[in-house]
Design an enzyme around this catalytic site. Structure first.
Site, PDB file in Angstrom:
ATOM      1  N   GLY A   1     -22.884 142.569 -32.990  1.00  0.00           N
ATOM      2  CA  GLY A   1     -22.936 143.977 -33.340  1.00  0.00           C
ATOM      3  C   GLY A   1     -21.725 144.449 -34.108  1.00  0.00           C
ATOM      4  O   GLY A   1     -20.966 143.654 -34.670  1.00  0.00           O
ATOM      5  N   CYS A   2     -21.491 145.757 -34.096  1.00  0.00           N
ATOM      6  CA  CYS A   2     -20.446 146.363 -34.922  1.00  0.00           C
ATOM      7  C   CYS A   2     -19.042 145.957 -34.496  1.00  0.00           C
ATOM      8  O   CYS A   2     -18.125 145.924 -35.298  1.00  0.00           O
ATOM      9  CB  CYS A   2     -20.589 147.882 -34.890  1.00  0.00           C
ATOM     10  N   THR A   3     -18.857 145.656 -33.211  1.00  0.00           N
ATOM     11  CA  THR A   3     -17.513 145.311 -32.718  1.00  0.00           C
ATOM     12  C   THR A   3     -17.422 143.865 -32.278  1.00  0.00           C
ATOM     13  O   THR A   3     -16.436 143.461 -31.676  1.00  0.00           O
ATOM     14  CB  THR A   3     -17.127 146.217 -31.538  1.00  0.00           C
TER      15      THR A   3
END
Length: 397
Positions: free
Chosen positions: A364-366
């Site tokens: 995901g984004c992180t």
């Protein structure tokens, strides 16, 4: 004078026919394809994305652009949705139906095994270079992932028209193991054209100098470092807040992956948005999905699976208690839980399976994420926190 004019006319006609033939051969001549662009989520606002799309549309590269998002003032086609969640759902519907052939988006979670190949312009010589890879993760085993990243880079470069791309391996942890694995793959019959470092001692292991000079067509690197490099290459002139150079983080590539989805950063500026759309059109017309299938078939004949298995021999991602764990019935997994170390990702999924919660791993984004059904996020978070995989308070993307 008349003879000279006739000769000039003949040259123009001949050149025109050659250009038409080249266009037909390259796929630039004929029916236009549609490329999607999601327009929610940019740190620079929706207008930034729309402007980039309008610039790309005016380049005359024989593809149409379909915006996916809220209604905006533009002459481009819009498929209207109001939220990021609905936007990605609509994007996948349009891809599955074939209405769009590829899409450029942000904040999209690929399954483990799929990662993106970025395309940058090096500051040393202004040379284009592919970075394999830049988002997602090819494997939870770092060395295995980098071997796959090399294949993904080769696939993308070939889709862009480079028949025999040179491949270099950035000198990061695991580079020598990756080099040995790739050379074994080459010796088994899979063609890899290794680059030579610009430094005096040469070799396929690339230094920082090679990264800046674009010594290799494809620079193999672990995804997290590749992500940092993309940000440096794209925004070193702007201080980091605005990515103004390059073509974005590129298409997601993986074995049997059947969609063409390219990634932008939330910080990507207008020039990068425009270039990313062109990048999407070119890999689509270059038949990246077909090339991926062909390259994996060749690599498997050269014993890719055996080489990767050997790399994993000292990597124990499953404990004795995890053996034989069976996944519950599959569910729609749109909820994500982050904050999990990539080395623990598969174990975390199996802990949830044991409790009857269907889960999948992703990126995901992180960083690494566990995907579960939205209705099960709270209970899944409690289970993972109790097992020590995450802090009690869930980290939300």
């Amino acid at each position: 004078m008349i003879m000279g004019q006739k000769r000039a006319v003949k040259q123009i006609i001949g050149k025109t026919f050659i250009e038409i033939a080249d266009a037909i051969k390259s796929g630039e001549f004929g029916e236009k394809i549609r490329i999607g662009l999601t327009i929610l989520g940019s740190e620079h606002g929706t207008e930034n994305l729309v402007k980039g799309a309008e610039i790309a549309a005016k380049k005359g590269e024989n593809f149409d652009i379909v915006l996916i998002g809220p209604k905006v003032d533009t002459y481009l086609e819009i498929v209207e949705v109001e939220s990021e969640k609905d936007m990605h759902k609509k994007m996948e519907e349009l891809l599955d139906s074939g209405y769009i052939k590829a899409c450029v988006t942000m904040h999209y979670s690929f399954p483990v095994g799929v990662s993106t190949v970025g395309r940058v312009i090096t500051p040393g010589y202004g040379k284009e270079m592919f970075i394999g890879t830049t988002t997602g993760t090819s494997s939870v085993n770092r060395t295995e992932a980098m071997v796959k990243n090399a294949l993904y880079g080769i696939i993308t470069a070939k889709a862009m028209g480079i028949e025999n791309p040179t491949v270099g391996i950035l000198n990061v942890d695991g580079a020598r193991q990756v080099e040995r694995a790739l050379k074994e793959l080459r010796d088994n019959g899979y063609n890899i054209n290794f680059a030579e470092s610009m430094r005096s001692d040469g070799g396929a292991i690339m230094r920082g100098n090679d990264l800046l000079a674009g010594t290799a067509d494809v620079m193999v690197i672990d995804t997290l470092t590749g992500n940092i490099m993309m940000k440096v290459f794209s925004s070193f002139t702007t201080g980091g807040s605005y990515e103004g150079l390059g073509y974005g983080y590129g298409p997601g590539v993986g074995e049997d992956y059947d969609k063409i989805i390219l990634i932008l950063s939330r910080a990507s500026g207008i020039p990068v948005v425009s270039n990313a759309l062109s990048y999407a059109a070119k890999v689509t017309k270059g038949k990246i999905l077909e090339i991926a299938k062909e390259e994996f078939e060749k690599a498997k004949k050269a014993k890719l699976d055996e080489i990767l298995k050997h790399l994993r021999k000292d990597y124990k991602k499953e404990t004795e208690s995890e053996e034989g764990v069976v996944a519950p019935s599959k569910e729609v997994v749109t909820g994500s839980i982050s904050g999990i170390d990539i080395m623990d990702l598969e174990a975390a999924v199996k802990v949830l399976w044991k409790t009857g919660i269907y889960a999948e791993s992703g990126m995901g984004c992180t960083g690494p994420i566990v995907l579960v059904n939205e209705e099960r996020i709270d209970i899944a978070t409690e289970v993972l926190a109790k097992a020590g995989f995450i802090e009690k308070e869930r980290d939300i993307c």
